[in-house]
Motif scaffolding. Structure first.
Motif, PDB file in Angstrom:
ATOM      1  N   PHE A 139      29.341 -77.649  24.904  1.00 37.18           N
ATOM      2  CA  PHE A 139      29.520 -76.365  24.759  1.00 37.18           C
ATOM      3  C   PHE A 139      29.306 -76.250  26.263  1.00 37.18           C
ATOM      4  O   PHE A 139      29.281 -76.712  27.120  1.00 37.18           O
ATOM      5  N   TYR A 140      31.102 -74.960  27.112  1.00 33.86           N
ATOM      6  CA  TYR A 140      30.814 -74.770  28.075  1.00 33.86           C
ATOM      7  C   TYR A 140      29.808 -73.448  28.527  1.00 33.86           C
ATOM      8  O   TYR A 140      29.976 -72.713  27.858  1.00 33.86           O
ATOM      9  N   GLY A 141      28.521 -73.755  29.531  1.00 37.59           N
ATOM     10  CA  GLY A 141      28.352 -72.400  29.530  1.00 37.59           C
ATOM     11  C   GLY A 141      28.921 -71.880  30.619  1.00 37.59           C
ATOM     12  O   GLY A 141      27.712 -71.046  31.423  1.00 37.59           O
ATOM     13  N   GLY A 142      29.567 -71.921  31.407  1.00 38.90           N
ATOM     14  CA  GLY A 142      29.516 -71.350  33.192  1.00 38.90           C
ATOM     15  C   GLY A 142      29.586 -72.406  33.992  1.00 38.90           C
ATOM     16  O   GLY A 142      28.417 -73.823  34.413  1.00 38.90           O
ATOM     17  N   GLU A 177      28.993 -77.140  36.922  1.00 37.67           N
ATOM     18  CA  GLU A 177      29.326 -76.157  35.991  1.00 37.67           C
ATOM     19  C   GLU A 177      28.318 -76.604  34.887  1.00 37.67           C
ATOM     20  O   GLU A 177      27.789 -77.624  34.267  1.00 37.67           O
ATOM     21  N   TRP A 178      27.319 -75.914  34.097  1.00 33.41           N
ATOM     22  CA  TRP A 178      26.590 -75.733  32.575  1.00 33.41           C
ATOM     23  C   TRP A 178      27.242 -76.554  31.632  1.00 33.41           C
ATOM     24  O   TRP A 178      28.140 -75.648  31.464  1.00 33.41           O
ATOM     25  N   TRP A 179      26.660 -77.336  30.807  1.00 37.74           N
ATOM     26  CA  TRP A 179      27.945 -78.068  29.631  1.00 37.74           C
ATOM     27  C   TRP A 179      26.123 -77.824  28.974  1.00 37.74           C
ATOM     28  O   TRP A 179      24.441 -78.221  29.460  1.00 37.74           O
ATOM     29  N   CYS A 180      26.043 -78.500  27.091  1.00 38.16           N
ATOM     30  CA  CYS A 180      25.079 -78.426  26.692  1.00 38.16           C
ATOM     31  C   CYS A 180      25.959 -79.534  25.358  1.00 38.16           C
ATOM     32  O   CYS A 180      27.098 -79.194  24.830  1.00 38.16           O
ATOM     33  N   HIS A 181      25.692 -80.170  25.033  1.00 42.11           N
ATOM     34  CA  HIS A 181      25.981 -81.056  24.039  1.00 42.11           C
ATOM     35  C   HIS A 181      24.875 -80.647  22.463  1.00 42.11           C
ATOM     36  O   HIS A 181      23.605 -80.410  22.571  1.00 42.11           O
ATOM     37  N   ILE A 182      25.944 -79.862  22.049  1.00 42.07           N
ATOM     38  CA  ILE A 182      25.514 -78.524  21.136  1.00 42.07           C
ATOM     39  C   ILE A 182      24.599 -80.235  19.654  1.00 42.07           C
ATOM     40  O   ILE A 182      23.703 -79.035  19.679  1.00 42.07           O
ATOM     41  N   SER A 193      22.227 -82.297  20.333  1.00 44.52           N
ATOM     42  CA  SER A 193      20.691 -82.570  20.604  1.00 44.52           C
ATOM     43  C   SER A 193      20.254 -81.432  22.010  1.00 44.52           C
ATOM     44  O   SER A 193      19.215 -81.212  21.951  1.00 44.52           O
ATOM     45  N   ASN A 194      20.943 -80.103  22.025  1.00 48.20           N
ATOM     46  CA  ASN A 194      21.136 -78.703  22.539  1.00 48.20           C
ATOM     47  C   ASN A 194      20.238 -79.723  23.999  1.00 48.20           C
ATOM     48  O   ASN A 194      19.323 -78.899  24.563  1.00 48.20           O
ATOM     49  N   SER A 195      21.042 -79.828  24.374  1.00 42.86           N
ATOM     50  CA  SER A 195      20.547 -80.781  25.620  1.00 42.86           C
ATOM     51  C   SER A 195      21.362 -80.100  26.705  1.00 42.86           C
ATOM     52  O   SER A 195      23.052 -80.602  26.642  1.00 42.86           O
ATOM     53  N   TRP A 196      20.938 -79.439  27.913  1.00 41.75           N
ATOM     54  CA  TRP A 196      22.104 -78.462  28.735  1.00 41.75           C
ATOM     55  C   TRP A 196      21.461 -79.589  29.730  1.00 41.75           C
ATOM     56  O   TRP A 196      20.775 -80.549  30.741  1.00 41.75           O
ATOM     57  N   PHE A 197      23.111 -80.303  30.712  1.00 35.52           N
ATOM     58  CA  PHE A 197      22.958 -80.050  31.816  1.00 35.52           C
ATOM     59  C   PHE A 197      23.954 -79.970  33.098  1.00 35.52           C
ATOM     60  O   PHE A 197      24.612 -78.940  32.631  1.00 35.52           O
ATOM     61  N   ILE A 198      24.458 -80.566  34.390  1.00 34.65           N
ATOM     62  CA  ILE A 198      25.417 -80.467  35.061  1.00 34.65           C
ATOM     63  C   ILE A 198      25.641 -81.356  34.945  1.00 34.65           C
ATOM     64  O   ILE A 198      26.065 -82.423  34.706  1.00 34.65           O
ATOM     65  N   ALA A 199      27.423 -80.744  35.079  1.00 33.11           N
ATOM     66  CA  ALA A 199      28.544 -81.513  34.930  1.00 33.11           C
ATOM     67  C   ALA A 199      29.584 -81.011  36.484  1.00 33.11           C
ATOM     68  O   ALA A 199      29.816 -79.898  36.917  1.00 33.11           O
ATOM     69  N   GLU A 200      29.413 -81.995  36.740  1.00 36.17           N
ATOM     70  CA  GLU A 200      30.460 -81.610  38.029  1.00 36.17           C
ATOM     71  C   GLU A 200      31.637 -82.024  38.046  1.00 36.17           C
ATOM     72  O   GLU A 200      32.006 -83.298  37.288  1.00 36.17           O
ATOM     73  N   ARG A 201      32.760 -80.851  37.798  1.00 32.16           N
ATOM     74  CA  ARG A 201      34.325 -81.483  37.367  1.00 32.16           C
ATOM     75  C   ARG A 201      35.401 -80.857  38.045  1.00 32.16           C
ATOM     76  O   ARG A 201      35.028 -79.750  38.983  1.00 32.16           O
ATOM     77  N   ASN A 202      36.486 -81.339  38.300  1.00 26.95           N
ATOM     78  CA  ASN A 202      37.794 -80.521  38.878  1.00 26.95           C
ATOM     79  C   ASN A 202      38.221 -79.651  38.096  1.00 26.95           C
ATOM     80  O   ASN A 202      39.064 -80.152  37.247  1.00 26.95           O
ATOM     81  N   THR A 203      38.463 -78.530  38.254  1.00 30.31           N
ATOM     82  CA  THR A 203      38.538 -77.841  37.383  1.00 30.31           C
ATOM     83  C   THR A 203      40.450 -77.333  37.923  1.00 30.31           C
ATOM     84  O   THR A 203      41.280 -77.022  36.802  1.00 30.31           O
ATOM     85  N   LEU A 204      40.904 -77.941  38.777  1.00 31.73           N
ATOM     86  CA  LEU A 204      42.794 -78.293  38.687  1.00 31.73           C
ATOM     87  C   LEU A 204      43.356 -79.511  37.729  1.00 31.73           C
ATOM     88  O   LEU A 204      44.288 -79.445  36.850  1.00 31.73           O
TER      89      LEU A 204
END
Length: 85
Positions: A18-21, A53-58, A60-71
């Motif tokens: 899940f994308y968290g912003g 960006e904040w992402w959650c592994h649904i 396990s409810n594990s929140w983490f940071i992903a570095e992502r190229n939005t392009l």
């Protein structure tokens, strides 16, 4: 199938996340003006490029940071909050 690497659970299908912003510094709500707070809550840059960006592994409810190229939608790196990158 698109995969994302959860720092705790490893490589998983993107449908498990899940994308968290976008990761942004929050102003101190006790010291900030209404205008600055409204800007923080309602306005986003949305320029294409590499974002943290904040992402959650649904499962396990594990929140983490992903570095992502939005392009290109390429996931460059994932890590737990507070880890040195």
């Amino acid at each position: 199938m698109k995969l994302m690497t959860c720092p705790i659970n490893g490589s998983r299908p993107i449908s498990e996340f899940f994308y968290g912003g976008e990761l942004r510094s929050m102003p101190d709500p006790n010291m900030v003006t209404d205008e600055v707070w409204a800007d923080y809550v309602f306005h986003r840059n949305n320029a294409p490029g590499i974002k943290c960006e904040w992402w959650c592994h649904i499962p396990s409810n594990s929140w983490f940071i992903a570095e992502r190229n939005t392009l290109t939608d390429e996931i460059i790196h994932t890590y737990l909050w507070g880890e040195v990158v």
